[in-house]
Structures are given as C-alpha cells and as structure tokens.
Write a protein that holds these residues in place. Structure first.
Motif, PDB file in Angstrom:
ATOM      1  N   ASP A 100       4.495   3.491   4.036  1.00  0.00           N
ATOM      2  CA  ASP A 100       4.423   3.296   2.588  1.00  0.00           C
ATOM      3  C   ASP A 100       5.834   3.112   2.023  1.00  0.00           C
ATOM      4  OD1 ASP A 100       4.889   6.229   0.817  1.00  0.00           O
ATOM      5  OD2 ASP A 100       5.033   6.155   3.000  1.00  0.00           O
ATOM      6  N   TYR A 118       4.268  -3.033   3.167  1.00  0.00           N
ATOM      7  CA  TYR A 118       4.515  -3.999   2.093  1.00  0.00           C
ATOM      8  C   TYR A 118       4.838  -5.371   2.690  1.00  0.00           C
ATOM      9  CZ  TYR A 118       9.292  -2.207   2.926  1.00  0.00           C
ATOM     10  OH  TYR A 118      10.462  -1.789   3.493  1.00  0.00           O
ATOM     11  N   LYS A 130       0.847  -1.180   0.000  1.00  0.00           N
ATOM     12  CA  LYS A 130       0.000   0.000   0.000  1.00  0.00           C
ATOM     13  C   LYS A 130       0.886   1.235   0.000  1.00  0.00           C
ATOM     14  CE  LYS A 130      -3.838   2.256   2.407  1.00  0.00           C
ATOM     15  NZ  LYS A 130      -4.733   2.199   3.598  1.00  0.00           N
ATOM     16  N   ASN A 150      -0.094   4.753   7.041  1.00  0.00           N
ATOM     17  CA  ASN A 150      -0.960   3.606   6.773  1.00  0.00           C
ATOM     18  C   ASN A 150      -0.411   2.674   5.697  1.00  0.00           C
ATOM     19  OD1 ASN A 150      -2.865   4.385   8.688  1.00  0.00           O
ATOM     20  ND2 ASN A 150      -4.008   5.635   7.223  1.00  0.00           N
ATOM     21  N   GLY A 151       0.702   3.028   5.115  1.00  0.00           N
ATOM     22  CA  GLY A 151       1.288   2.182   4.078  1.00  0.00           C
ATOM     23  C   GLY A 151       2.033   0.990   4.656  1.00  0.00           C
ATOM     24  N   GLN A 164      -1.385   9.007   5.054  1.00  0.00           N
ATOM     25  CA  GLN A 164      -1.192   8.024   3.988  1.00  0.00           C
ATOM     26  C   GLN A 164       0.134   7.288   4.152  1.00  0.00           C
ATOM     27  OE1 GLN A 164      -1.720  10.869   0.774  1.00  0.00           O
ATOM     28  NE2 GLN A 164      -3.639   9.907   0.157  1.00  0.00           N
TER      29      GLN A 164
END
Length: 417
Positions: free
Chosen positions: A355, A332, A180, A329-330, A326
């Motif tokens: 992120d 992988y 994300k 909240n990311g 953002q």
C-alpha cells in the motif's frame, strides 16, 4: 560538518511510531546482515524503542537506541552529529520538524522526511537554504509516496525522451490508473494542521494556491498550470478524471525539481495529476462522486467545529495504520503521458507493490536515506533544500527498482492505459 567519521549512516527518528516500525523492519530484513549500513533507532521513549527492537528478532537485537526530546534543540544537535543522515517520521512536520531541520542544517547533516506540507517546506526553504549551502547539509523532504513516484516518474520519462529526441516533454500528465491503500494517520494529521494554518494565516493560503511556491527564490513564476481540481474527460488518457489528493504537494515538488535542474524540462513546462475514473457514463458518475466526496471533506476540514469532530471520531490518528495483510495487498499504478514541443507523445509507467501510504512509503524513504548517505557524494549534490529527483536522480531510481518494489518503464502510446 558531519564527515565520513560519523558513527552511523542513518538514525531513524520516530522509530516507535507506526511507519517508524515498518522502516525498522525493512532495514533489518533488507540490510540486517550488511555491515556497510550502520543505523540506529531514535525517539523520545527508551521503553517503546526497546519494544520495537525486541519485535525485530535476533537480527535486530544489537541495533543502537538513541533517545531525545524533539522539542529540545540542544539534544537534537547532539543526536544529529552522530550520523550522516537523519530519517524522520515525526509529524506533522509543521509542528514537530523545524528544530530537527535546523539542527541538521547547522551541523551539515543529511535529512529525509515524509512531509507533504507545502507551507512548512516553503518555510524551511526560506529559513535554511543559504545556510545549508554553506554547511553542506542536504535536506530532502517528501521522500515517501508523496512525492517520490511522481517526482522520479517525471524525471525518468524526460530522461528517456531526451535520449530519443534530444528534447524533454514540455507537458506531462500523471494519471493514477489504480491504487489500493488508505491515507495514513500522519498524512491526515498533516492535512488537518494545514487547514488550521490556512484559517489563521492568509500567506499559507497563498502558498497553497501558487504552483511555484516551492521553487527557489527568484524563480517562483512561470506559465499558468492546469487546474488542480480537474473534473473532465481526458482525451489523451481516454478516461474521465477526478482530483488526486496528493497533487497539491506532488506538482509543487516536480516544479521545484525542474527549477533546481536548471529547467531541464523547459521554462514552459506544464504538469498536473489526476485519478483515472473510466470511460462512459460509469466513469463520469464516478468522477463526480469522487470529486463531491473530496470537496465535502475539504469543506468540513476547513470549518473548525466539524474539523475537530472529524479528528476526534472519524479520521485515523497518527500512529494508526492498516493490518499487515492490508499493507501487503496494496499497490499503485501511475501513468505518465508526456508531449514534446513538436507534439510527439510518450508514455511511461511507475508501479509499486504494497500500500502506498505505509508499506511502499517505508521502503522508499529507507532507500532515500541510504542513497543519500552512501551513494550521493557532496560533489554530485551539495548543501541545500532539495527534492528527491534533483538530489539523487538515477541512483535513487536504480535503488528503488532493485530493492523497494518499484518499476519504471516506457510504454507504447495506446488507446487505453
């Protein structure tokens, strides 16, 4: 050659840019009270750097500021001689990075960047490898999301497998389970610049087509590698797979690591990367949808007029990025499926918080710079153009797990990942 008496451990070059600010915030939050990590902020504009410093609060009020012009070779030489390692975020590197690399090589200074530009990295290898070996400069490109998780993921998997079998995995698949976060403006700018170069110079296209193009001179061949644009069902991963946009640089970095480590993964080593899209009809449709969208982007970017329109009106600009929410909240989740020469299968996973293109990348490159400056001696890693895994290996894995929100774990072979 810059020695232990350097004024700083790290100069963050490009500190007023979007990612540069995140790096400064991370260094202050993680090392603000640690006198053993000496660092400074660098860039072109004194006022912008002062603005960044003011935003860091009281913990950052005494951070030194160094100014200079990235196009002024003499100024860059003066700047790099003040530090053990230069951490630079100023890209596209093919446009703005070459003089800085040359200055670091000349004066034996360490260097880390966020480059994902294979054609430029190849130029730096060809131009500076021999001199860097003589001066002791450790030049380490690709120290962000591209390509540290991939490079260290393969390195970690094979080290664990060797402990169990005394042999490496000769075939590794990296599959992006989940992710994300959007591509950074800097990454997009680098991709656009690479497309422009490919249109002007056929040699750039050849570099991008050759999976061994970043290998050391004389070692730029090997077995035929898997397709870089897979659209198929992967029986090992139990999922449909689609092309992964970062595979173009990541796979070449992994192959260079293998060669630099005297073929620790084997001379017949195969490696590829792809996105996991799910099973059944839904997975298949998602695969074709993503592949079609990516193909459309590449086709548009390869054509001058549409490339210019995209750059002006559609794509994020260098220095632009997502909100703090953002970024926070990311995440992988990368799966590595390895097979040995006797058909044993092993699986590992690399995860990261925040992120990939901004939050995690800022932490990763910061730890790469500190690791190179503080942990890796010249006896361990001498001068040259390195990869993250070949230069820093297990010590970087430890740092990233301890400080940067990454995990490296072995897993059981399962029906799904």
């Amino acid at each position: 050659m810059t020695g232990p008496g350097a004024k700083y451990d790290i100069i963050v070059w490009g500190a007023s840019g979007f990612v540069g600010k995140l790096i400064c915030e991370y260094l202050v939050s993680q090392y603000g009270g640690d006198p053993s990590v000496r660092w400074a902020m660098g860039g072109r504009s004194q006022s912008k750097l002062e603005e960044v410093r003011a935003g860091l609060g009281t913990a950052g009020e005494d951070i030194p500021i160094i100014t200079g012009d990235a196009s002024d070779a003499a100024a860059l030489e003066s700047i790099v001689q003040q530090t053990k390692v230069v951490l630079t975020t100023v890209g596209p590197y093919a446009k703005y990075g070459s003089k800085l690399v040359a200055a670091c090589v000349k004066h034996g200074v360490g260097y880390v960047d966020l480059a994902g530009e294979a054609q430029w990295i190849r130029r730096m290898i060809d131009a500076h490898q021999e001199e860097a070996e003589k001066t002791g400069a450790r030049i380490v490109p690709c120290c962000g999301f591209d390509s540290v998780p991939s490079d260290l993921g393969v390195f970690y998997l094979n080290n664990q497998v060797k402990k169990k079998t005394n042999a490496p995995c000769t075939r590794v698949k990296m599959r992006v389970k989940a992710m994300k976060g959007g591509a950074s403006g800097g990454t997009i700018a680098s991709m656009i610049n690479m497309m422009e170069e490919m249109g002007r110079d056929k040699q750039v296209l050849e570099v991008m087509r050759d999976p061994y193009s970043l290998n050391p001179d004389g070692l730029r061949d090997g077995p035929k590698q898997p397709s870089g644009t897979p659209i198929e069902y992967d029986k090992d991963a139990h999922t449909w797979i689609a092309p992964f946009v970062m595979a173009g640089i990541n796979t070449r970095v992994v192959q260079r690591t293998n060669a630099l480590l005297d073929y620790a993964y084997g001379e017949e080593f195969l490696y590829d990367e792809a996105m996991m899209m799910g099973e059944g009809l839904t997975g298949r449709l998602s695969t074709y949808g993503l592949a079609g969208g990516l193909g459309g982007f590449v086709a548009a970017a390869a054509f001058g007029p549409t490339r210019n329109l995209m750059s002006r009106f559609l794509l994020p600009k260098p220095g632009e990025g997502p909100s703090k929410e953002q970024r926070e909240n990311g995440f992988y989740n990368l799966v590595f499926i390895g097979t040995t020469s006797d058909d044993q299968t092993f699986v590992s996973r690399v995860t990261g918080d925040k992120d990939p293109g901004y939050g995690s990348t800022a932490k990763i490159i910061s730890e790469c710079a500190i690791c190179l400056a503080k942990d890796i001696t010249s006896e361990q890693t001498g001068g040259g153009i390195w990869t993250p895994a070949a230069a820093m290996g297990d010590q970087l894995v430890d740092r990233l797990e301890k400080n940067a929100g990454l995990t490296f774990e072995m897993e059981q072979v399962a029906d799904q990942y």
